[in-house]
Design a protein around this motif. Structure first.
Motif, PDB file in Angstrom:
ATOM      1  N   VAL A  84       0.863  -1.187   0.000  1.00  0.00           N
ATOM      2  CA  VAL A  84       0.000   0.000   0.000  1.00  0.00           C
ATOM      3  C   VAL A  84       0.895   1.231   0.000  1.00  0.00           C
ATOM      4  O   VAL A  84       1.877   1.296   0.743  1.00  0.00           O
ATOM      5  CB  VAL A  84      -0.914  -0.012   1.249  1.00  0.00           C
ATOM      6  N   ILE A  85       0.566   2.207  -0.874  1.00  0.00           N
ATOM      7  CA  ILE A  85       1.378   3.430  -0.905  1.00  0.00           C
ATOM      8  C   ILE A  85       0.631   4.643  -0.346  1.00  0.00           C
ATOM      9  O   ILE A  85       1.252   5.590   0.103  1.00  0.00           O
ATOM     10  CB  ILE A  85       1.949   3.723  -2.310  1.00  0.00           C
ATOM     11  N   SER A  86      -0.703   4.602  -0.381  1.00  0.00           N
ATOM     12  CA  SER A  86      -1.456   5.694   0.247  1.00  0.00           C
ATOM     13  C   SER A  86      -2.893   5.245   0.491  1.00  0.00           C
ATOM     14  O   SER A  86      -3.336   4.223  -0.043  1.00  0.00           O
ATOM     15  CB  SER A  86      -1.432   6.955  -0.629  1.00  0.00           C
ATOM     16  N   ALA A  87      -3.597   6.020   1.310  1.00  0.00           N
ATOM     17  CA  ALA A  87      -4.990   5.682   1.621  1.00  0.00           C
ATOM     18  C   ALA A  87      -5.773   6.967   1.815  1.00  0.00           C
ATOM     19  O   ALA A  87      -5.215   7.989   2.230  1.00  0.00           O
ATOM     20  CB  ALA A  87      -5.035   4.838   2.894  1.00  0.00           C
ATOM     21  N   ASP A  88      -7.052   6.918   1.466  1.00  0.00           N
ATOM     22  CA  ASP A  88      -7.947   8.051   1.724  1.00  0.00           C
ATOM     23  C   ASP A  88      -9.147   7.517   2.486  1.00  0.00           C
ATOM     24  O   ASP A  88      -9.986   6.805   1.923  1.00  0.00           O
ATOM     25  CB  ASP A  88      -8.372   8.701   0.394  1.00  0.00           C
ATOM     26  N   PHE A  89      -9.203   7.847   3.775  1.00  0.00           N
ATOM     27  CA  PHE A  89     -10.290   7.359   4.622  1.00  0.00           C
ATOM     28  C   PHE A  89     -11.270   8.482   4.960  1.00  0.00           C
ATOM     29  O   PHE A  89     -12.055   8.365   5.889  1.00  0.00           O
ATOM     30  CB  PHE A  89      -9.715   6.779   5.932  1.00  0.00           C
ATOM     31  N   SER A  90     -11.199   9.605   4.184  1.00  0.00           N
ATOM     32  CA  SER A  90     -12.023  10.759   4.554  1.00  0.00           C
ATOM     33  C   SER A  90     -13.465  10.613   4.092  1.00  0.00           C
ATOM     34  O   SER A  90     -14.354  11.240   4.661  1.00  0.00           O
ATOM     35  CB  SER A  90     -11.404  12.046   3.987  1.00  0.00           C
ATOM     36  N   THR A  91     -13.714   9.819   3.053  1.00  0.00           N
ATOM     37  CA  THR A  91     -15.085   9.632   2.575  1.00  0.00           C
ATOM     38  C   THR A  91     -15.333   8.168   2.250  1.00  0.00           C
ATOM     39  O   THR A  91     -14.394   7.419   1.969  1.00  0.00           O
ATOM     40  CB  THR A  91     -15.348  10.421   1.261  1.00  0.00           C
TER      41      THR A  91
END
Ligand code: NAP
Length: 309
Positions: A84-91
């Protein structure tokens, strides 16, 4: 939710991640395990695991992990050997990116474990892979009939030193204090081993050698006396740092040591983001406790998804 192929993404493939995947797969959540490039976690670098219940004669770490991976697949879980290189858990849906793909999901279980610590001396870093290692089970074989040292005073140091006596001519455990935090049984096993010596209450000043380890320069904490111990191999066993950088950047709260903060057993501060294993546990750090946490995280993720639907 029909556009989502995997309702749960599990990041990490040690006992925590794979147990979470077994439970999530059996709950028909079609979990995707993003396993890293070397799946199986720390136990892939261990020899015999003697304390995992159900194996009275012990089991080799890699065999235990391979068995867990087979169990995940048996119930329809998918394992991807990617980082995994990045994640977006905001939505919602949550997003997890790897080097080759971008995945959308409804729930994430972080089970990325922890990485080995180093002394961070220039001389140590220069000789990494040239006699300096943080994994005795990976590299011990290369030190047949050689003198080696292990740094640390915990269970890992005792375990690695004992393991190294299979190959090395002598093993010196070097520790910065006089007291050892290792469990009594493991300390005694090392103390009783005729190939192991202890040098306590010393600071490591330098790893000596240009292209190979030739020795280690030590300073006595009480007398300030310096001496060089001749060795050909140096193994670090001074603890681990949790792999949380990517998740911190995505807004997951961590404590001052970088371990993910949990509430209500497996929940992070972000909805739909759960956690299991060493990445949130600096206290127990056992395969069995990580597996238990993986089970709990999967059940919590399942409940969360049911509530969302
Ligand atoms: P640990 O218990 O945190 O011990 C780390 C050791 O490294 C400590 O003795 C510490 O010294 C020393 N240290 C830390 N930073 C250092 C530095 N910068 N310079 C010199 N020394 C340094 O870590 P661990 O041994 O990896 O064990 C982690 C957990 O896994 C523990 O809960 C342990 O019981 C468990 N474990 C279990 C088994 C088993 O049961 N088979 C095997 C391995 C590990 P201080 O003591 O002075 O802080």
């Amino acid at each position: 939710m029909s556009e989502i192929e995997h309702k749960v993404i599990i990041i990490g493939s040690g006992p925590a991640g794979l147990t979470a995947a077994i439970y999530a797969a059996r709950a028909e959540l079609k979990p995707l395990v993003i396993a890293g490039l070397n799946p199986g976690g720390q136990l892939m670098q261990t020899t015999e695991v003697e304390n995992f219940p159900g194996f009275p004669k012990g089991i080799m770490g890699p065999d235990l992990m391979t068995g867990m991976m087979e169990q995940v697949k048996r119930f329809g879980g998918v394992i991807a050997n990617e980082n995994v290189i990045s994640a977006d858990f905001s939505t919602q849906p949550l997003t997890v990116k790897t080097e080759t793909a971008e995945y959308k999901t409804r729930a994430v279980i972080i089970a990325t474990g922890a990485e080995a610590n180093w002394l961070n001396l220039d001389s140590e870093q220069k000789l990494r892979g040239k006699g300096v290692s943080a994994c005795a089970t990976c590299d011990g074989f290369f030190f047949k009939d050689k003198a080696v040292a292990v740094i640390g005073g915990g269970d890992s140091a005792m375990e690695e030193a004992t393991f190294l006596t299979k190959f090395a001519s002598s093993v010196t455990i070097i520790h910065r204090r006089n007291e050892f935090r290792a469990s009594k049984v493991m300390l005694k096993r090392a103390q009783d081993n005729p190939k192991i010596e202890f040098v306590a209450n010393v600071q490591v000043l330098e790893v000596v050698g240009e292209n190979a380890v030739e020795g280690i320069r030590l300073k006595d904490n009480q007398t300030s006396e310096e001496k060089t111990l001749p060795i050909q191999g140096l193994f670090l066993a001074i603890g681990h740092t949790p792999a949380t950088k990517i998740f911190k950047a995505a807004g997951v709260e961590t404590d001052e040591k970088g371990y993910i903060k949990i509430s209500n057993q497996t929940q992070t501060n972000l909805p739909g983001v759960f956690v299991a294993g060493d990445v949130a546990d600096h206290r127990y750090r056992q395969a069995i406790s990580a597996a238990g946490a993986g089970c709990m995280a999967a059940l919590d993720a399942e409940k969360y998804l049911a509530e969302q639907e």
